[in-house]
Scaffold this motif. Structure first.
Motif, short mmCIF file in Angstrom:
data_model
loop_
_atom_site.label_atom_id
_atom_site.label_comp_id
_atom_site.label_asym_id
_atom_site.label_seq_id
_atom_site.Cartn_x
_atom_site.Cartn_y
_atom_site.Cartn_z
N ASN A 187 47.30 48.65 38.22
CA ASN A 187 46.75 48.21 39.50
C ASN A 187 46.66 49.38 40.49
N GLU B 30 43.73 51.47 39.64
CA GLU B 30 42.51 50.78 40.05
C GLU B 30 42.27 50.95 41.55
N GLN B 31 43.34 50.94 42.33
CA GLN B 31 43.20 51.10 43.77
C GLN B 31 42.75 52.52 44.14
N PRO C 66 38.42 53.00 41.64
CA PRO C 66 37.93 51.72 41.13
C PRO C 66 37.25 51.87 39.76
N GLY C 67 37.57 50.95 38.87
CA GLY C 67 37.00 50.98 37.53
C GLY C 67 37.90 51.67 36.51
N THR C 68 38.99 52.30 37.01
CA THR C 68 39.88 53.03 36.11
C THR C 68 40.59 52.09 35.14
N GLU D 129 39.61 49.30 33.83
CA GLU D 129 38.68 48.90 32.76
C GLU D 129 38.46 50.05 31.78
#
Length: 140
Positions: free
Chosen positions: A20, A23-24, A27-29, A31
């Motif tokens: 998480n 991702e913050q 973004p998209g990391t 996935e």
């Protein structure tokens, strides 16, 4: 006094909290990390399949070669005994006895050493870990 927190996880995908945070930041990391892990697992399965297929082929080839060798030995022994028998009937008992005796002694010797396990060579398959086992040991 100083406090230190250490987080440890195993495997290609980090724990949900770390994922998480990735991702913050970008973004998209998350996935991309999961896709990378899935791709790596697919690659490992493909390698293992290739290794198993190669080993199966090697065993099959070894069995064919062994069977071929046994047929050649049968033909050779039959010819040697036939030549020895012919030599005896043609008036050369010494050569005939040597041919038949040596052939029979060789065959009996092979069966005896095989039965006692002296001639059993270890298989030439190494006990190397599979790619998955190797990757798991590296992660630990």
């Amino acid at each position: 006094m100083m406090a230190q927190q250490v987080t440890h996880y195993e495997g290609p995908i980090p724990d949900p909290e770390t994922l998480n945070r990735y991702e913050q930041i970008v973004p998209g990391t998350a996935e991309r990390i999961i896709a990378m892990a899935e791709k790596e697992q697919s690659h490992r399965h493909e390698i293992e399949s290739t290794v198993v297929s190669a080993q199966t082929s090697d065993v099959r080839d070894e069995r064919k070669a062994e069977a071929r060798g046994q047929w050649f030995a049968l033909v050779f022994c039959t010819m040697a005994i036939a030549a020895g028998t012919y030599s005896i009937h043609a008036g050369h008992p010494g050569w005939g006895v040597v041919l038949c005796g040596a052939t029979l002694a060789s065959v009996v010797g092979i069966f005896i050493t095989r039965r006692n396990g002296k001639n059993d060579s270890p298989p030439n398959h190494t006990a190397e870990p599979t790619p998955t086992e190797q990757a798991e040991s590296e992660q630990q």
